[in-house]
Structures are given as structure tokens and as C-alpha cells.
Design an enzyme around this catalytic site. Structure first.
Site, PDB file in Angstrom:
ATOM      1  N   ASP A  86     -15.578  -9.018   4.345  1.00  0.00           N
ATOM      2  CA  ASP A  86     -15.449  -9.117   2.887  1.00  0.00           C
ATOM      3  C   ASP A  86     -16.653  -8.440   2.249  1.00  0.00           C
ATOM      4  O   ASP A  86     -17.760  -8.464   2.804  1.00  0.00           O
ATOM      5  CB  ASP A  86     -15.377 -10.583   2.454  1.00  0.00           C
ATOM      6  CG  ASP A  86     -14.692 -10.762   1.104  1.00  0.00           C
ATOM      7  OD1 ASP A  86     -13.565 -11.272   1.084  1.00  0.00           O
ATOM      8  OD2 ASP A  86     -15.284 -10.373   0.082  1.00  0.00           O
TER       9      ASP A  86
ATOM     10  N   TYR B  19      -3.232   0.583  -9.968  1.00  0.00           N
ATOM     11  CA  TYR B  19      -2.756  -0.322  -8.924  1.00  0.00           C
ATOM     12  C   TYR B  19      -1.457   0.193  -8.311  1.00  0.00           C
ATOM     13  O   TYR B  19      -1.294   0.224  -7.085  1.00  0.00           O
ATOM     14  CB  TYR B  19      -2.560  -1.723  -9.510  1.00  0.00           C
ATOM     15  CG  TYR B  19      -2.293  -2.785  -8.465  1.00  0.00           C
ATOM     16  CD1 TYR B  19      -3.284  -3.151  -7.559  1.00  0.00           C
ATOM     17  CD2 TYR B  19      -1.062  -3.430  -8.397  1.00  0.00           C
ATOM     18  CE1 TYR B  19      -3.046  -4.123  -6.600  1.00  0.00           C
ATOM     19  CE2 TYR B  19      -0.814  -4.408  -7.448  1.00  0.00           C
ATOM     20  CZ  TYR B  19      -1.812  -4.759  -6.553  1.00  0.00           C
ATOM     21  OH  TYR B  19      -1.577  -5.716  -5.606  1.00  0.00           O
TER      22      TYR B  19
ATOM     23  N   LYS C 211      -0.892   1.304  -4.398  1.00  0.00           N
ATOM     24  CA  LYS C 211       0.025   0.578  -3.515  1.00  0.00           C
ATOM     25  C   LYS C 211       1.208   1.443  -3.075  1.00  0.00           C
ATOM     26  O   LYS C 211       1.669   1.323  -1.933  1.00  0.00           O
ATOM     27  CB  LYS C 211       0.511  -0.700  -4.201  1.00  0.00           C
ATOM     28  CG  LYS C 211      -0.583  -1.764  -4.325  1.00  0.00           C
ATOM     29  CD  LYS C 211      -1.117  -2.198  -2.958  1.00  0.00           C
ATOM     30  CE  LYS C 211      -2.104  -3.349  -3.056  1.00  0.00           C
ATOM     31  NZ  LYS C 211      -2.590  -3.797  -1.739  1.00  0.00           N
TER      32      LYS C 211
END
Length: 242
Positions: free
Chosen positions: A40, A156, A160
Site C-alpha cells: 500500500d 476513471y 478502467k
């Protein structure tokens, strides 16, 4: 159960593993006996999740990593192998979004979304493919944003749709090496990714991230002779899907 259909002893690195869907995936894989590398960009979240898994009896470690940084990705992959002796799978889960009309979407924000959501999985695949164990697996967490579109999310959607294309291209390319590539297309989930940005969202139209984590487990536990290139997991009450 045959060895290749079990997660016991498998070493899996999960990006964005410190919260939300990533944490759900880490928890489910650990519960099945996998050794989990929680990657992360937020150091505290990565270590907290790894500590939680360890306290529950799992083998887990944390690594701080920016998925868009080639050196950091390479170092994280090497750490996984150094710690556990091999690497069986990587889960490209890290993702960000910027909600803004195109007139207000600056280049820096656009590049940040593409760097995390598309360049990151590209780097992970490029650098992991020669490090993965035989029958290794790359799982890309896509979104229904790769199948439909709504306003004020152009970065976005671009990332994607691009990720889904990348995933299928790598599925075709890496099969000759004996490597599997799967895309898990997730519908809306009750995670901070949505809940923190849209506090008025109807949570009854969302799904538990554990349900998507189960789909990840499903694709990872197919026999060696079988690969699932794409699977979609939708909330039953999601109204924006046709």
C-alpha cells in the site's frame, strides 16, 4: 483438493491491500492459508493490515509501495520472494478516482489516476512475469466503469477501460509462458472508495467487498489447465447497470 486448487502456502502480493477491497482480499486469502504481502502507498495502513492478519495466525508482511514507481514495484516483488521464497500471484487492486467535469479536471489529476489505475498494473505485470512461480497468476481488479460510463469520471473510465484491455492483451500474450491473467470486474461496494466520497449513496445498492474477494479466490483456485479471463460481480440492487 489438488495442490493447484488450494491457496495454502501460495504467496500473493496485493496492491492497495491496506483498506477496502484490498484488505478484504488479503483477509480472505490469508484465511485460506496463503502468505500475503500487503502492499500500500500508505505505510501505516499496510502495517496495520499485516499485523491484523498475523495476529489471526496468518503469515503476512507489509511493504510501502507506489504502484506507479518502477523501482518501488521491483523492490516489493523482490521482498516477497526474499521473505517467502517464491511469488505465486499478484493482485492489482490499488485504485484512485477524481470526480470532476473535464473542464475542471487538470492534467495532474488525470495523470495521477492513469498512473495508479493503469500504469501500475502494467508495471506490476511487466516486472512480475519473470518472477512468478510456474502457473503464476496476475489478477486485475477492474470496474463496471470499464463497461459503461457516467458524467464527471472521464479519467476513471479511461483508466478502467484501459485496464480491461491490458488484462485481455496480457491474457493472450502470457498464456504461452504458462501464466494466467484474470480481470475481476467489480460493481459498487461498501468501501471507503465510495462511502467517503459519496456519503449520501444508497448503501443497499452496494455489495460487501467480501463478495468480490470471493471472486478473486475463485479465479486463483482454478486447475492449472483452466483460466478465467474475466468475471463480473454485481450487487443485486445496483440500478445503474442495464
Amino acid at each position: 483438493m489438488r495442490e493447484n486448487e488450494s491457496l495454502a502456502g501460495r504467496v500473493v502480493l496485493v496492491t492497495g491491500g491496506g483498506s477496502g477491497l484490498g484488505a478484504a482480499i488479503c483477509g480472505m486469502l490469508a484465511a485460506e492459508g496463503a502468505h500475503v504481502v500487503v502492499a500500500d502507498i500508505d505505510e501505516a495502513r499496510a502495517h496495520e493490515e499485516a499485523a491484523r492478519l498475523t495476529q489471526d495466525g496468518a503469515r503476512a508482511c507489509a511493504v510501502t509501495m507506489d504502484v506507479g514507481d518502477e523501482a518501488q514495484v521491483s523492490a516489493a516483488l523482490d521482498l516477497a520472494i526474499e521473505r517467502y521464497g517464491k511469488l505465486d500471484a499478484v493482485i492489482n487492486n490499488a485504485g484512485v478516482d477524481v470526480t470532476a467535469p473535464i473542464d475542471e479536471l487538470d492534467v495532474a489529476a488525470w495523470e495521477r489516476v492513469l498512473r495508479t489505475n493503469l500504469t501500475g498494473p502494467f508495471l506490476m505485470a511487466k516486472l512480475a512475469k519473470n518472477r512468478l512461480a510456474p502457473h503464476g497468476h496476475i489478477v486485475n481488479i477492474a470496474s463496471t466503469a470499464a463497461r459503461r460510463a457516467w458524467p464527471n469520471a472521464s479519467a476513471y473510465h479511461a483508466s478502467k477501460w484501459g485496464l480491461l484491455g491490458l488484462s485481455h492483451a496480457l491474457h493472450a500474450e502470457l498464456r504461452a509462458m504458462g501464466l494466467k491473467v484474470s480481470a475481476v470486474i467489480a460493481g459498487g461496494m461498501r468501501t471507503p472508495f465510495l462511502l467517503d466520497r459519496f456519503p449520501d449513496i444508497d448503501t443497499s445498492c452496494l455489495q460487501d467487498p467480501q463478495n468480490v474477494a470471493r471472486a478473486v479466490r475463485f479465479v486463483l483456485t482454478q486447475p492449472d489447465e483452466t483460466v478465467v479471463p474475466e468475471v463480473m460481480v454485481l450487487p443485486m440492487k445496483e440500478t445503474s447497470w442495464p
